[in-house]
Design a protein around this motif. Structure first.
Motif, PDB file in Angstrom:
ATOM      1  N   ALA A   1      44.541  20.938  37.023  1.00  0.00           N
ATOM      2  CA  ALA A   1      44.388  22.123  36.192  1.00  0.00           C
ATOM      3  C   ALA A   1      43.107  22.872  36.502  1.00  0.00           C
ATOM      4  O   ALA A   1      42.989  24.041  36.192  1.00  0.00           O
ATOM      5  N   ALA A   2      42.115  22.199  37.106  1.00  0.00           N
ATOM      6  CA  ALA A   2      40.829  22.833  37.337  1.00  0.00           C
ATOM      7  C   ALA A   2      40.933  23.941  38.369  1.00  0.00           C
ATOM      8  O   ALA A   2      41.498  23.759  39.435  1.00  0.00           O
ATOM      9  N   CYS A   3      40.390  25.097  38.043  1.00  0.00           N
ATOM     10  CA  CYS A   3      40.354  26.215  38.974  1.00  0.00           C
ATOM     11  C   CYS A   3      39.235  27.133  38.528  1.00  0.00           C
ATOM     12  O   CYS A   3      39.362  27.847  37.534  1.00  0.00           O
ATOM     13  N   SER A   4      38.138  27.093  39.235  1.00  0.00           N
ATOM     14  CA  SER A   4      36.941  27.832  38.844  1.00  0.00           C
ATOM     15  C   SER A   4      37.148  29.334  38.984  1.00  0.00           C
ATOM     16  O   SER A   4      38.002  29.801  39.742  1.00  0.00           O
ATOM     17  N   ASP A   5      36.321  30.085  38.273  1.00  0.00           N
ATOM     18  CA  ASP A   5      36.356  31.543  38.401  1.00  0.00           C
ATOM     19  C   ASP A   5      36.006  31.962  39.828  1.00  0.00           C
ATOM     20  O   ASP A   5      36.536  32.951  40.342  1.00  0.00           O
ATOM     21  N   LEU A   7      36.707  30.308  42.653  1.00  0.00           N
ATOM     22  CA  LEU A   7      37.899  30.128  43.481  1.00  0.00           C
ATOM     23  C   LEU A   7      38.935  31.200  43.174  1.00  0.00           C
ATOM     24  O   LEU A   7      39.511  31.797  44.083  1.00  0.00           O
ATOM     25  N   LEU A   8      39.172  31.468  41.896  1.00  0.00           N
ATOM     26  CA  LEU A   8      40.128  32.516  41.534  1.00  0.00           C
ATOM     27  C   LEU A   8      39.726  33.850  42.139  1.00  0.00           C
ATOM     28  O   LEU A   8      40.571  34.588  42.656  1.00  0.00           O
ATOM     29  N   GLY A   9      38.432  34.164  42.088  1.00  0.00           N
ATOM     30  CA  GLY A   9      37.952  35.427  42.638  1.00  0.00           C
ATOM     31  C   GLY A   9      38.215  35.529  44.130  1.00  0.00           C
ATOM     32  O   GLY A   9      38.639  36.584  44.634  1.00  0.00           O
ATOM     33  N   GLN A  10      37.977  34.442  44.855  1.00  0.00           N
ATOM     34  CA  GLN A  10      38.227  34.440  46.300  1.00  0.00           C
ATOM     35  C   GLN A  10      39.699  34.666  46.598  1.00  0.00           C
ATOM     36  O   GLN A  10      40.064  35.436  47.503  1.00  0.00           O
ATOM     37  N   LEU A  11      40.567  33.993  45.857  1.00  0.00           N
ATOM     38  CA  LEU A  11      42.001  34.126  46.102  1.00  0.00           C
ATOM     39  C   LEU A  11      42.509  35.510  45.717  1.00  0.00           C
ATOM     40  O   LEU A  11      43.322  36.111  46.430  1.00  0.00           O
ATOM     41  N   LEU A  12      42.030  36.041  44.604  1.00  0.00           N
ATOM     42  CA  LEU A  12      42.496  37.353  44.148  1.00  0.00           C
ATOM     43  C   LEU A  12      42.060  38.467  45.087  1.00  0.00           C
ATOM     44  O   LEU A  12      42.738  39.485  45.204  1.00  0.00           O
ATOM     45  N   GLU A  13      40.940  38.268  45.770  1.00  0.00           N
ATOM     46  CA  GLU A  13      40.460  39.286  46.708  1.00  0.00           C
ATOM     47  C   GLU A  13      41.460  39.523  47.830  1.00  0.00           C
ATOM     48  O   GLU A  13      41.570  40.625  48.355  1.00  0.00           O
ATOM     49  N   TRP A  14      42.225  38.473  48.195  1.00  0.00           N
ATOM     50  CA  TRP A  14      43.146  38.575  49.318  1.00  0.00           C
ATOM     51  C   TRP A  14      44.609  38.562  48.895  1.00  0.00           C
ATOM     52  O   TRP A  14      45.490  38.595  49.734  1.00  0.00           O
ATOM     53  N   TYR A 117      45.929  25.104  45.582  1.00  0.00           N
ATOM     54  CA  TYR A 117      44.491  24.967  45.404  1.00  0.00           C
ATOM     55  C   TYR A 117      44.157  24.419  44.031  1.00  0.00           C
ATOM     56  O   TYR A 117      44.831  24.730  43.041  1.00  0.00           O
ATOM     57  N   ASP A 118      43.102  23.609  43.975  1.00  0.00           N
ATOM     58  CA  ASP A 118      42.361  23.399  42.742  1.00  0.00           C
ATOM     59  C   ASP A 118      40.901  23.231  43.126  1.00  0.00           C
ATOM     60  O   ASP A 118      40.532  23.448  44.283  1.00  0.00           O
ATOM     61  N   ASP A 119      40.054  22.890  42.184  1.00  0.00           N
ATOM     62  CA  ASP A 119      38.617  22.828  42.470  1.00  0.00           C
ATOM     63  C   ASP A 119      38.241  21.673  43.383  1.00  0.00           C
ATOM     64  O   ASP A 119      37.092  21.598  43.830  1.00  0.00           O
ATOM     65  N   TYR A 120      39.168  20.775  43.673  1.00  0.00           N
ATOM     66  CA  TYR A 120      38.838  19.582  44.435  1.00  0.00           C
ATOM     67  C   TYR A 120      39.643  19.417  45.714  1.00  0.00           C
ATOM     68  O   TYR A 120      39.388  18.515  46.494  1.00  0.00           O
TER      69      TYR A 120
END
Length: 199
Positions: A1-5, A7-14, A117-120
């Motif tokens: 469930a972990a997904c940092s802001d 990581l989300l920002g990096q994915l949303l950029e593309w 993806y998750d934080d780990y």
């Protein structure tokens, strides 16, 4: 469930399109992330709740109880011409959901490039021949979905030379890049997950 802001920002950029499964829409609304498509049977959310928070949404009803919402999302993306997808919030809290979500990479081998993806970790289904540069000691786990034959590796700490892995009996967990450089992984048959992991 972990997904940092981060990581989300990096994915949303593309990522030009954001598809939300109905069970995850509350997380996206809380983070003020613009959603393009909401897909599912809407057993977890109402269209009114979403519409109050975002406009220009495409609601796609997918009531088929023989498929998970994630399968329905993959089918939707394929039907709309998408070739790849980044998936978040598909691992974590419930072991049954995480296991089944990761196993879904196999049936979509030919139609959709899926990265979970998750934080780990970052998880992909390996093509028959794979090469990528890694720093020394990067944790690389090879997890077979069933039986995988003819595995050959280059630049792994625990090399495989025309060997087999079988889920539950022999896995390639917690291997690592032996040195800075290209890691090569080949397999002749079966479905092999690569998990790039970090603590």
């Amino acid at each position: 469930a972990a997904c940092s802001d981060e990581l989300l920002g990096q994915l949303l950029e593309w990522s030009p399109v954001v598809v939300a499964l109905d069970g995850a829409i509350d997380r996206l609304l809380a983070k003020r992330i613009k959603v393009d498509v909401v897909l599912g049977d809407f057993d977890s959310v109402t269209q009114t709740l979403i519409a109050e928070n975002q406009t220009d949404l495409n609601f796609v009803s997918a009531p088929d109880q023989n498929k998970t919402d994630l399968e329905k999302a993959f089918d939707y993306l394929i039907a709309n011409g998408h070739l790849a997808v980044n998936v978040v919030w598909a691992t974590g809290r419930r072991a049954d959901h995480a296991f089944c979500n990761l196993s879904l990479l196999a049936p979509y081998r030919e139609s959709l490039k899926i990265t979970v993806y998750d934080d780990y970790s970052r998880v992909i289904l390996l093509p028959r021949n794979f090469e990528k540069w890694y720093p020394k000691n990067t944790i690389l786990s090879l997890v077979p979905l069933g039986l995988v034959n003819g595995i050959r590796t280059v630049n792994l700490l625990y090399p495989l030379n025309n060997e087999s892995l079988t889920l539950g009996y022999r896995n390639g967990n917690s291997n690592a890049a032996a040195d800075d450089g290209i890691v090569k992984i080949e397999h002749e048959s079966g479905d092999l997950l690569l998990m790039e992991c970090w603590d």
